[in-house]
Structures are given as C-alpha cells and as structure tokens.
Design an enzyme around this catalytic site. Structure first.
Site, PDB file in Angstrom:
ATOM      1  N   GLU A  45       0.850  -1.195   0.000  1.00 13.66           N
ATOM      2  CA  GLU A  45       0.000   0.000   0.000  1.00 13.66           C
ATOM      3  C   GLU A  45       0.889   1.249   0.000  1.00 13.66           C
ATOM      4  O   GLU A  45       0.520   2.295  -0.517  1.00 13.66           O
ATOM      5  CB  GLU A  45      -0.938   0.001   1.214  1.00 13.66           C
ATOM      6  CG  GLU A  45      -2.147   0.880   1.014  1.00 13.66           C
ATOM      7  CD  GLU A  45      -3.271   0.605   2.002  1.00 13.66           C
ATOM      8  OE1 GLU A  45      -4.442   0.609   1.593  1.00 13.66           O
ATOM      9  OE2 GLU A  45      -2.981   0.385   3.205  1.00 13.66           O
ATOM     10  N   HIS A 105       7.696 -27.047   1.967  1.00 10.04           N
ATOM     11  CA  HIS A 105       6.944 -28.175   1.411  1.00 10.04           C
ATOM     12  C   HIS A 105       5.844 -27.694   0.481  1.00 10.04           C
ATOM     13  O   HIS A 105       4.898 -28.421   0.195  1.00 10.04           O
ATOM     14  CB  HIS A 105       6.370 -29.010   2.549  1.00 10.04           C
ATOM     15  CG  HIS A 105       7.446 -29.630   3.379  1.00 10.04           C
ATOM     16  ND1 HIS A 105       7.875 -30.920   3.206  1.00 10.04           N
ATOM     17  CD2 HIS A 105       8.227 -29.096   4.338  1.00 10.04           C
ATOM     18  CE1 HIS A 105       8.854 -31.171   4.045  1.00 10.04           C
ATOM     19  NE2 HIS A 105       9.098 -30.071   4.744  1.00 10.04           N
ATOM     20  N   LYS A 128     -14.076   1.406  -3.768  1.00 12.84           N
ATOM     21  CA  LYS A 128     -15.034   1.739  -2.703  1.00 12.84           C
ATOM     22  C   LYS A 128     -16.213   2.512  -3.282  1.00 12.84           C
ATOM     23  O   LYS A 128     -17.364   2.244  -2.964  1.00 12.84           O
ATOM     24  CB  LYS A 128     -14.364   2.647  -1.662  1.00 12.84           C
ATOM     25  CG  LYS A 128     -13.421   1.979  -0.696  1.00 12.84           C
ATOM     26  CD  LYS A 128     -13.085   2.987   0.406  1.00 12.84           C
ATOM     27  CE  LYS A 128     -11.755   2.683   1.054  1.00 12.84           C
ATOM     28  NZ  LYS A 128     -11.287   3.724   1.950  1.00 12.84           N
TER      29      LYS A 128
HETATM   30  C1  G6Q Z   1      -3.861   2.079   5.717  1.00 13.35           C
HETATM   31  C2  G6Q Z   1      -5.084   2.392   5.027  1.00 13.35           C
HETATM   32  C3  G6Q Z   1      -6.237   1.477   5.317  1.00 13.35           C
HETATM   33  C4  G6Q Z   1      -7.014   1.793   6.578  1.00 13.35           C
HETATM   34  C5  G6Q Z   1      -8.339   1.047   6.546  1.00 13.35           C
HETATM   35  C6  G6Q Z   1      -9.156   1.268   7.765  1.00 13.35           C
HETATM   36  O1  G6Q Z   1      -2.847   2.729   5.657  1.00 13.35           O
HETATM   37  O2  G6Q Z   1      -5.386   3.719   5.229  1.00 13.35           O
HETATM   38  O3  G6Q Z   1      -5.869   0.125   5.365  1.00 13.35           O
HETATM   39  O4  G6Q Z   1      -6.276   1.461   7.707  1.00 13.35           O
HETATM   40  O5  G6Q Z   1      -9.056   1.435   5.404  1.00 13.35           O
HETATM   41  O6  G6Q Z   1      -9.471   2.618   7.916  1.00 13.35           O
HETATM   42  P1  G6Q Z   1     -10.123   3.148   9.233  1.00 13.35           P
HETATM   43  O7  G6Q Z   1      -9.159   2.937  10.352  1.00 13.35           O
HETATM   44  O8  G6Q Z   1     -10.403   4.605   9.001  1.00 13.35           O
HETATM   45  O9  G6Q Z   1     -11.385   2.362   9.441  1.00 13.35           O
END
Ligand code: G6Q
Length: 543
Positions: free
Chosen positions: A357, A388, A508
């Site tokens: 990410e 394995h 999203k």
């Molecule tokens: C990580 C991202 C992402 C985030 C999740 C949860 O660096 O930003 O993985 O942690 O989308 O987000 P919330 O904590 O806001 O629910």
C-alpha cells in the site's frame, strides 16, 4: 521539496548502477564468494539486537557504494529528517508522517504546526494502560457485573492487520484467560465465527477505525451492537461493552459509544503505520502495558538507528536498497518474507499492506509517471511449511525471488531438537538458494543422465538472513520498524508518496453505487459495462 526531484534516470549513481548491473548479472554467487573469502563476515550489520547477513546477495563492494550514492543523490537523509521533524511529507494528503512520534520517549518533543505532539501520545498511552489493566485484572465489568473474558477487535486494513499480527506474534506474553478475536471482513461469516459460543455479557468490542466511517468496520460494529443488545436489551449496556479507537469523536458519539471510552490518535498516523498507536489497544490488553512499552522501545531503538547510523551500516537502508536493486536492475517482481518462527505467522500478511500500500505507486511526488518499477510484491509463509509448498519455484523456477529469512537463536517453546532442526533449515535454504548444485555435482552422485537437468539447482538466488535472540515485544518492535524504514528508503529512491493510498478509493466508490443497484426494489437501470451489468443482474436474480 517535490519541485527539486531529479528524475531517477538522471541521477549519476542510477546510471552507474545500470552499467554496473550489466557486469554483475552474469556473475554467480559461487564466484563472488570465491573471490572474497571474508565476505560472509564482512557483509553483515547489526543494530538493536538484530543481526543481518546480506552477504548472499548479488552485490559487491562497488554495488554497495553505488547504492549508497544513490540514496544520497535521492535525498534519503533529508527526507528522513523531514519525516522525523514533522514536515508534511505526505504531500498528496498534506499530512505529516509521524508514526515515529508514537514511540518517542516522554522527554522528546516533536512539533507539528508548532505544537509538540509527544505529550499527547503519552497521555493516550497512559489512558490505554489504565484501561488495559482494568480489563486484565477483571475490574472492568460488563453490564450485568461479569468480568470481561473475550476481547474482539473490529477493524480492517491498518486497523486490523497490525493488531492481529502483534497478537499472534506475542501470544506467548498474553494473558491466557482472555480470548482475543479479530473481525475485519464485511463477509458476515467473519463476525459470526468471531462471536460463536461467546456470551455478550463477558464480551468487549474494540471498534478500531481512524475515520469511523469505514463500511466494513461500521457494518460489523452495528452487527456487534445488535448482537450485544439482543441479550442485554438496554442501550446503556453499550458503554460497558464497546470502546472506540478513532480520530473522529463525533462519529464515535453518534454510534453510542461514550467518548470517555474513546482512545484517540491523529491524522499524522497512517493506518498501516498505526499498530503502536491506540489501534494497538488489543495488543496492550493482551500483553499488558509493560510489554507494550517494551515493544515501543524496540520501535524507537530502530528509529534512532535509522536516523543516525551511517548508511553503510544502516539495517533498514540496506534492506531497502537491496529491494530496489533487485526490483529495478534484476526485474525481480516479488520479495519473499520467510519467518522461521511460528508466532510470526501473520507477519508476511502484515508486511504486504505495509509495503504494497505504501510503495505500489505509478507516479512520483510531482505527479509525473515513474520511469521504473516501484513496489515489489511482498509475500510469504512461516518456515518450514513453505519449504513443502512454494519453495520449489524459488529454487528451480524461472523467476528471481529475493528472500528474507528471519530466525531466532532461542525458541520460546524449547522442545527436544525442534529448534535446532528449524534453524538448520534456515541456513540450509539460504545456502541452497545461493550456491545450488551443478550438473557435475549431480552426476557425481550417480544420478541417471536423463534426470540430471531436473536435479540441477542453478543457485545464484539471493537472500538476507535476519537473526535475533528471541521473539520478544522489544524484538517485534525493532522488526516492524526495520521494515517501515526499509519501505521509506525504497519510496525515497523512487520519489513517490509512500504514505497515501488513493488506489483503494475507486473500488469503494463503485461498490457503494453497485450496492444501491443490488438492493433496489425495482429493476435498476444499469449503466455499467456489459460484463458488470450482467453480473449484477445474475446476482439479483439469485439472491
Ligand atoms: C492504511 C489504510 C487502510 C485503513 C483502513 C481502515 O494505511 O489507510 O488500510 O487502515 O481502510 O481505515 P479506518 O481505520 O479509518 O477504518
């Protein structure tokens, strides 16, 4: 800062590395080792209790010199200083990047917009500690007066992967009469299995969400609320069975959680860099405040090392530069993370988010397309299980897969010869990958000629070996910070923003639209491509 980026291809060290790689690619690690009898001892570095052997890499002193030069030309030091001093280096979100402040000692001060953030960090840690102690001691009672026996973290991405990994990694140090479970997926099975056979009267939910708007987490949190109220009936019960970890007090309070039971953090903590913030509350409840602080000390020790150690002996810098070396000069597309420690079974999954990410980016900081591959794919499984399964491809496949082996001198659960066997496998795998077995060696074993090609191990497959005394909270902190700063190093070379994640947005938005279409009572007009529209129609007709 972004205006001053010299394109990678114009950096003198980059050009020199391109030429140097040409001469090095045909060389085998067998020759490289033969040419330098001290290599195995020399190409090592240690810090904060971690020992790194990077000698089994396809590099020479000259490679290292050029890679370090590249780091300098890329402004790695300056960029790291900008991070440590609270500059807004996450430029696309206009945010400081200060996970290092989460583990800064009380005596330090780090300013963001003129305000010292360290006292706030310790205030939250103290509040977490007081709460964790109450839960651990049984003083925190559920609505009907029963102590808490089950702690369920609801969160996803950065609000899940770190907590799960840390809980599994430090399970040995955890309070065993408490059950810990983690719900992340919006798939109802995740929630159903997490609460299976649990009594709501004895169950505490930690709703971990920086934004407190994330679809999966909010959906699971509402289901948890309904599950709790299904038995406890009274909404006042929520205050005893739910706490929130968030930066969004308003949304927390709208959900019905008392903001007195909210543990805050800040916009300068990225999700995937947040396991040592309040997001780590489940970890702290599991292992206790003292162990949690030891973990923070480990993180901090590695921060100091990264910030101050010479680049040549700097563990995260070395790991990061090696990742760039294979990614960009050997066309390696992945890095395998192979912990020989069962407790680290979720470590590769955790690193996948941290690395991919962060560095899966197609444009540089100033918005121009990158001119080289960025973030490699990180993946892995604990040893010896992987041996394995997929190691075949690492040994004899057609792809170059640099490996990070992680092992410990001591087992947490010593049992007969197990640990010696485990560690023998670490050393054997790295040796086999590097040096292989020639056709002549295979023939000398009397193998039938037709089988010889099948039994040849080309070798020349690079690896790092990381060793530490024993997996402790402190060691875990050093390990995570090691990879955090390795990711930073890679991002600095590529001049990308390692701290945003715009790539998760599109899906999203589309899902929100499609959800409306799926749930619409009447046949909705579908204006997608023909494939997507057809799939939605098919689902509607079956659901
Ligand atoms: C990580 C991202 C992402 C985030 C999740 C949860 O660096 O930003 O993985 O942690 O989308 O987000 P919330 O904590 O806001 O629910």
């Amino acid at each position: 800062m972004t205006d001053q980026i010299t394109p990678l291809a114009s950096r003198p060290a980059w050009k020199a590395l391109q030429q140097h790689a040409e001469t090095l690619r045909p060389q085998h690690l067998r020759e490289i080792f033969q040419a330098d009898p001290t290599r195995g001892e020399r190409f090592t570095a240690q810090a904060c209790g971690l020992f790194l052997d990077y000698s089994k890499n396809r590099i020479t002193d000259e490679t290292l010199r050029l890679l370090i030069e590249l780091a300098k030309e890329s402004g790695l030091r300056e960029r790291a200083e900008a991070m440590f001093t609270g500059e807004k280096i996450n430029t696309t979100e206009n945010r400081a990047v200060l996970h290092v402040a989460l583990r800064a000692p009380r005596s330090e001060s780090i300013l963001v917009d003129g305000e010292d953030v360290v006292p706030g960090v310790h205030q939250v840690l103290d509040k977490m500690a007081a709460f964790a102690e109450q839960v651990r001691s049984g003083a925190w009672l559920g609505y009907t007066g029963k102590p808490i026996r089950n702690v369920i973290n609801i969160g996803i991405g950065g609000s899940d992967l770190g907590p799960v990994m840390a809980y599994e990694a430090l399970r040995h140090y955890s309070q065993r009469d408490l059950n810990f479970r983690f719900v992340s997926n919006v798939d109802s099975t995740d929630f159903a299995e997490a609460v299976h056979e649990l009594n709501p009267e004895e169950t505490l939910f930690l709703v971990a969400s920086k934004t407190f708007t994330t679809l999966e987490t909010m959906t699971n949190a509402h289901s948890a609320r309904a599950w709790t109220l299904g038995q406890l009936k009274q909404t006042e019960a929520i205050a005893r069975h739910f706490v929130a970890i968030s930066t969004n007090a308003e949304a927390v309070s709208n959900f019905g959680i008392d903001t007195a039971n909210m543990f805050g953090f800040w916009d300068w903590v990225g999700g995937r860099y947040s396991m040592d913030s309040a997001i780590g509350l489940s970890t702290m409840i599991a292992i206790g405040p003292e162990n949690f602080r030891a973990m923070l000390d480990g993180f901090h020790a590695m921060d100091v090392h990264f910030r101050t150690a010479p680049l040549e002996q700097n563990l995260p810098v070395l790991l990061g530069l090696l990742a760039v070396w294979y990614n960009d000069f050997f066309n390696a597309q992945t890095v395998a993370i192979l912990p020989y420690e069962q407790y680290l079974k979720r470590f590769p999954a955790y690193l996948q988010q941290l690395t991919m990410e962060s560095n899966g980016k197609h444009v540089s900081l100033n918005g121009t397309p990158v001119t080289t591959d960025t973030g490699p794919i990180y993946w892995g499984e604990p040893g010896t299980n992987g041996q394995h399964s997929f190691y075949q491809l690492i040994h004899q496949g057609t792809r170059l897969i640099p490996c990070d082996f992680i092992g410990f001198y001591k087992s947490i659960n010593p049992l007969g010869r197990h640990h010696d066997m485990l560690m023998a496998n670490v050393f054997a795998q790295a040796e086999a990958l590097a040096f292989g077995k020639t056709a002549a060696e295979v023939r000398a074993e009397g193998v039938a000629e037709a089988l010889v090609p099948h039994k040849v191990f080309e070798g020349n497959r690079p690896s790092n070996t990381l060793l530490a005394e024993r997996l402790t909270p402190y060691t875990l902190g050093t390990l995570v910070a090691l990879y955090e700063h390795s990711v930073f190093t890679q991002g600095a070379i590529w001049s990308i923003d390692s701290f945003d994640q715009w790539g998760v947005e599109l899906g999203k938005v589309l899902a929100t639209r499609i959800l409306g279409e799926i749930e619409s009572a009447s046949e909705p007009p579908l204006a997608h491509d023909t494939s997507t529209s057809n799939l939605i129609r098919l689902y509607r007709s079956h659901k």
